[in-house]
Motif scaffolding. Structure first.
Motif, PDB file in Angstrom:
ATOM      1  N   ASP A 113     -71.245 -20.818 -12.398  1.00 37.14           N
ATOM      2  CA  ASP A 113     -70.260 -20.369 -11.416  1.00 37.14           C
ATOM      3  C   ASP A 113     -69.103 -21.371 -11.421  1.00 37.14           C
ATOM      4  OD1 ASP A 113     -69.862 -18.400  -9.000  1.00 37.14           O
ATOM      5  OD2 ASP A 113     -69.278 -20.379  -8.271  1.00 37.14           O
ATOM      6  N   VAL A 114     -67.917 -20.897 -11.764  1.00 38.80           N
ATOM      7  CA  VAL A 114     -66.730 -21.746 -11.895  1.00 38.80           C
ATOM      8  C   VAL A 114     -65.755 -21.414 -10.774  1.00 38.80           C
ATOM      9  CG1 VAL A 114     -64.829 -22.443 -13.401  1.00 38.80           C
ATOM     10  CG2 VAL A 114     -67.049 -21.811 -14.391  1.00 38.80           C
ATOM     11  N   ARG A 115     -65.171 -22.454 -10.149  1.00 39.85           N
ATOM     12  CA  ARG A 115     -64.165 -22.261  -9.105  1.00 39.85           C
ATOM     13  C   ARG A 115     -62.869 -22.941  -9.525  1.00 39.85           C
ATOM     14  NH1 ARG A 115     -68.379 -24.254  -6.090  1.00 39.85           N
ATOM     15  NH2 ARG A 115     -67.164 -26.094  -5.509  1.00 39.85           N
ATOM     16  N   SER A 116     -61.776 -22.286  -9.206  1.00 39.57           N
ATOM     17  CA  SER A 116     -60.450 -22.865  -9.427  1.00 39.57           C
ATOM     18  C   SER A 116     -59.490 -22.179  -8.455  1.00 39.57           C
ATOM     19  CB  SER A 116     -59.990 -22.681 -10.881  1.00 39.57           C
ATOM     20  OG  SER A 116     -59.740 -21.320 -11.144  1.00 39.57           O
ATOM     21  N   PHE A 117     -58.206 -22.552  -8.549  1.00 40.12           N
ATOM     22  CA  PHE A 117     -57.227 -22.043  -7.595  1.00 40.12           C
ATOM     23  C   PHE A 117     -56.602 -20.718  -8.032  1.00 40.12           C
ATOM     24  CE2 PHE A 117     -57.294 -26.707  -7.189  1.00 40.12           C
ATOM     25  CZ  PHE A 117     -57.741 -26.796  -5.877  1.00 40.12           C
ATOM     26  N   ARG A 118     -56.953 -20.250  -9.232  1.00 42.13           N
ATOM     27  CA  ARG A 118     -56.455 -18.964  -9.713  1.00 42.13           C
ATOM     28  C   ARG A 118     -57.613 -18.209 -10.357  1.00 42.13           C
ATOM     29  NH1 ARG A 118     -50.569 -20.204 -12.588  1.00 42.13           N
ATOM     30  NH2 ARG A 118     -49.539 -21.082 -10.742  1.00 42.13           N
ATOM     31  N   PRO A 119     -57.693 -16.899 -10.170  1.00 43.15           N
ATOM     32  CA  PRO A 119     -58.803 -16.142 -10.762  1.00 43.15           C
ATOM     33  C   PRO A 119     -58.838 -16.230 -12.285  1.00 43.15           C
ATOM     34  CG  PRO A 119     -57.678 -14.848  -9.079  1.00 43.15           C
ATOM     35  CD  PRO A 119     -56.835 -16.070  -9.310  1.00 43.15           C
ATOM     36  N   THR A 120     -57.677 -16.152 -12.907  1.00 42.60           N
ATOM     37  CA  THR A 120     -57.650 -16.196 -14.375  1.00 42.60           C
ATOM     38  C   THR A 120     -58.084 -17.558 -14.915  1.00 42.60           C
ATOM     39  OG1 THR A 120     -55.283 -16.741 -14.241  1.00 42.60           O
ATOM     40  CG2 THR A 120     -55.880 -14.414 -14.550  1.00 42.60           C
ATOM     41  N   ASP A 121     -57.748 -18.632 -14.177  1.00 43.60           N
ATOM     42  CA  ASP A 121     -58.174 -19.956 -14.615  1.00 43.60           C
ATOM     43  C   ASP A 121     -59.699 -20.070 -14.612  1.00 43.60           C
ATOM     44  OD1 ASP A 121     -55.589 -20.765 -14.992  1.00 43.60           O
ATOM     45  OD2 ASP A 121     -55.392 -21.733 -13.029  1.00 43.60           O
ATOM     46  N   SER A 122     -60.333 -19.515 -13.604  1.00 42.57           N
ATOM     47  CA  SER A 122     -61.797 -19.552 -13.548  1.00 42.57           C
ATOM     48  C   SER A 122     -62.404 -18.797 -14.725  1.00 42.57           C
ATOM     49  CB  SER A 122     -62.286 -18.955 -12.229  1.00 42.57           C
ATOM     50  OG  SER A 122     -61.805 -19.690 -11.122  1.00 42.57           O
TER      51      SER A 122
END
Length: 368
Positions: A134-143
Motif C-alpha cells: 500500500d503506497v501513499r503520496s500526495f497525488r493518485p498518479t504518483d502512488s
C-alpha cells in the motif's frame, strides 16, 4: 494553576494540531497492489499431502523467497535500485506547506528509508502467500507510479533469485562431473604409461596365451614321455631313439620352466622386488588394479553426466516468477491522513501527560 496548565499544555496544543490536520495537512492518496512468488515446479501427487501438512519443499521455498521480497521492499536496497527518473524527493515534497508529512530535502539515506517505510506499507499473508503493498503520496498518479516501480523491482529480484537457485543446483553437479572427468583422465594417463612401459595392450590376453602355451608344451612332453615308456620295453637307454626323446623332453621341460618363470617367480612374495616388466603376474596385478580404477572412474563419469542433465532439467522446472493478483489501483478520494484519529491521539496523549503531572504534584504535596 491546574486549569491553566490544562489550557496551556493540553487544550491549546491539541487545538493547534487539530487545526493543522484539518486546514493545512494535505490529502494523501493510496495505491494498493497484491502479488505472490510462485514456482513452476510440478508437484508429484505423493508430495501434495506433505505440502498440506507443512512439509513441502516447494512451499517452503516460495515462502522464504516471499519474505526476502518483503524485506527487500522495506530495505535501503530498493531505494538505490529504483530508476533515476522516479524522483522520490520531488514526489514526496509536492505539498511543501505540509511540513509534517512532507519528506524534506537533502536527507541522509537512513532518514529517507524511515520516511519510505512510513509511506509504503508491506504485509505478507503466510496463509495465502500473498504480499500486499500500500503506497501513499500526495497525488493518485504518483502512488500508482511508485507501486508499479515496486512491482518491477520485485520481479527483477525474483528473477535473480530464480537464476541463482538454478545456477547453484547445477553448479554442484558440474563440479562433481569435473572431478569425475579429471579422475577418468588421470586413470587413462596411468593406463597409457603402463602400456608404453610394458609394451603390451592387455596382460590378461598374454597370460591366456602363456597358459595355452604351457598346456600345449605339457601335452607334447607327456606324449614324448609316453612314447619313451613304450620304447623302453624293447630298446636300451643308450639307443639313439631313447636319447633323442630324452633331449626333446628336457627341451620341453626347459621351455615350460621358461614360460612359467615369465608368469611368476614361484615364491611367496619375493617377486615383488623383482623386475615387474618381465614378471607377467605382477604386470597382470598392476593392470587389473588400473582396469578396476578405470572402470569405476568410467561409471562415475557416466553417473555424474546423468546427474548433471537431471539437475539441469530440475533447475528448468523450478523457476520462480511473480504472480500479480492486483495491479496498482488508482485512488479517486483521499483516505489519508486520518485527521480525526491523529487529533484524538494527540489530545489523549497530552491529557495523559497532564494527568501524570497533576498526580505527581498532589503526591509530592501530600508527602511534604
Amino acid at each position: 494553576m491546574i486549569i491553566l496548565g490544562f489550557f496551556l499544555f493540553v487544550a491549546l496544543p491539541s487545538a493547534a494540531f487539530s487545526a493543522y490536520m484539518f486546514f493545512w495537512a494535505s490529502d494523501q492518496y493510496h495505491s494498493t497492489a497484491a502479488f505472490a512468488v510462485r514456482s513452476s515446479n510440478t508437484v508429484a501427487p505423493m508430495e501434495i499431502l506433505g505440502m498440506v501438512m507443512g512439509g513441502g519443499g516447494g512451499s517452503e521455498s516460495t515462502t522464504s523467497n516471499s519474505y526476502i521480497v518483503t524485506d527487500y521492499i522495506q530495505s535501503q536496497a530498493i531505494l538505490e535500485d529504483l530508476p533515476k527518473e522516479l524522483d522520490l524527493q520531488t514526489i514526496f515534497n509536492r505539498e511543501a506547506s505540509d511540513f509534517l508529512f512532507s519528506m524534506g530535502t537533502d536527507l541522509p539515506i537512513e532518514d529517507q528509508l524511515s520516511y519510505w517505510n512510513g509511506m509504503v506499507d508491506v504485509s505478507f499473508d503466510a496463509t495465502s502467500s500473498v504480499i500486499y503493498v500500500d503506497v501513499r503520496s500526495f497525488r493518485p498518479t504518483d502512488s500508482v507510479v511508485i507501486a508499479e516501480a515496486i512491482l518491477e523491482r520485485s520481479e527483477i529480484l525474483v528473477n535473480k533469485l530464480s537464476e541463482s537457485n538454478r545456477r547453484q543446483s547445477v553448479r554442484y553437479a558440474e563440479e562433481a562431473l569435473a572431478r569425475a572427468e579429471a579422475r577418468l583422465k588421470a586413470i587413462r594417463k596411468q593406463m597409457l604409461a603402463y602400456r608404453q612401459e610394458t609394451q603390451e595392450v592387455d596382460p590378461e590376453a598374454n597370460a591366456e596365451i602363456a597358459a595355452e602355451m604351457i598346456a600345449g608344451l605339457d601335452r607334447e612332453r607327456a606324449s614324448h614321455e609316453a612314447e619313451k615308456a613304450t620304447l623302453m620295453s624293447y630298446l636300451d637307454e643308450d639307443s639313439p631313439r631313447i636319447r633323442m626323446l630324452d633331449q626333446q623332453i628336457a627341451a620341453l621341460q626347459g621351455e615350460i620352466a621358461s614360460v612359467r618363470k615369465r608368469l611368476g617367480t614361484g615364491g611367496t612374495g619375493s617377486g615383488e622386488a623383482g623386475d615387474r616388466r618381465n614378471n607377467l603376474s605382477l604386470r597382470l596385478a598392476d593392470y587389473s588394479e588400473l582396469a578396476v580404477e578405470e572402470e569405476f572412474a568410467q561409471q562415475l563419469y557416466v553417473t555424474s553426466l546423468a546427474s548433471l542433465e537431471k539437475a539441469r532439467q530440475e533447475a528448468d522446472n523450478k523457476s520462480l516468477y511473480l504472480a500479480t493478483f492486483i495491479r496498482p489501483t488508482l485512488s479517486e478520494e483521499a483516505q489519508y491522513p486520518s485527521r480525526f484519529l491523529y487529533s484524538l491521539a494527540v489530545f489523549l496523549m497530552l491529557t495523559g501527560l497532564w494527568s501524570v503531572v497533576v498526580l505527581l504534584y498532589y503526591n509530592v504535596r501530600d508527602r511534604t
